[in-house]
Design an enzyme around this catalytic site. Sequence first.
Site, short mmCIF file in Angstrom:
data_model
loop_
_atom_site.label_atom_id
_atom_site.label_comp_id
_atom_site.label_asym_id
_atom_site.label_seq_id
_atom_site.Cartn_x
_atom_site.Cartn_y
_atom_site.Cartn_z
CD GLU A 97 -3.05 1.08 0.56
OE1 GLU A 97 -2.62 1.66 -0.43
OE2 GLU A 97 -4.21 1.23 0.98
CG ASP A 98 -0.98 4.78 -1.41
OD1 ASP A 98 -1.61 4.12 -0.55
OD2 ASP A 98 -1.54 5.60 -2.15
CG ASP A 101 -4.95 9.30 6.28
OD1 ASP A 101 -4.30 9.89 7.15
OD2 ASP A 101 -5.90 9.83 5.66
CG PHE A 150 -3.38 15.48 1.23
CD1 PHE A 150 -4.22 14.43 1.57
CD2 PHE A 150 -3.08 15.71 -0.10
CE1 PHE A 150 -4.77 13.62 0.58
CE2 PHE A 150 -3.62 14.89 -1.10
CZ PHE A 150 -4.47 13.85 -0.75
NE ARG A 163 -3.24 8.37 -9.37
CZ ARG A 163 -3.82 7.98 -8.23
NH1 ARG A 163 -3.09 7.57 -7.23
NH2 ARG A 163 -5.14 8.01 -8.13
#
Length: 173
Positions: A97-98, A101, A150, A163
């Site tokens: 996963e990136d 959060d 963010f 991206r």
Amino acid sequence: MSTTTVLIRSEEIQSRIRALAGEIEADYPPNDEIHLVGVLKGGFMFMADLVRAMSSRVTLDFMAVSSYGKGTRSSGEVRVLKDLDSGLEGRNVIIVEDIVDTGLTLHYMQDILKARFPRSLRTACLLSKPSRRQVDVKVDYIGFTIEDRFVVGYGLDYGEKYRNLPDIAILNE
Ligand code: IMP
């Protein structure tokens, strides 16, 4: 387009990923295959660099889920948009996963993949924002722990943009 400020440089990301790849390989018996499940779209770059830092006993697949809309806040809704091409039964699976959060996406992914009877199931996240967690979720390999900012780049987007940045950056207001 807003301006961005680099938080983690590409070279730093690459060197951390090489270390993670070594850690992962050392955790499995030498002849065991390791099956990586990448979460699209954000995890694509991390997956691409991680597998290149690993040996040939690695196989991979992708799953697409939606968790965020066009903004920066979690909707809490997670939907499978594209499922895996092959089964997981008896395999050593690692979710790639990136970012974790609130943890909602990962929690959901772990639940549905566990139900497919892998031999083992672990999770690797490039980034973690622990201060935002809403559910308790286990992450076995973490690249970097960051504050509640963010971030974009290196696979991560804001409204589908940024991206392709090689660095991880903060989006300026
Ligand atoms: P969670 O379900 O709240 O843990 O969110 C996980 C997903 O939200 C990630 O896979 C990302 O796609 C997205 N996300 C969370 N934080 C960020 C961020 O700082 N930048 C870009 N996307 C993010």
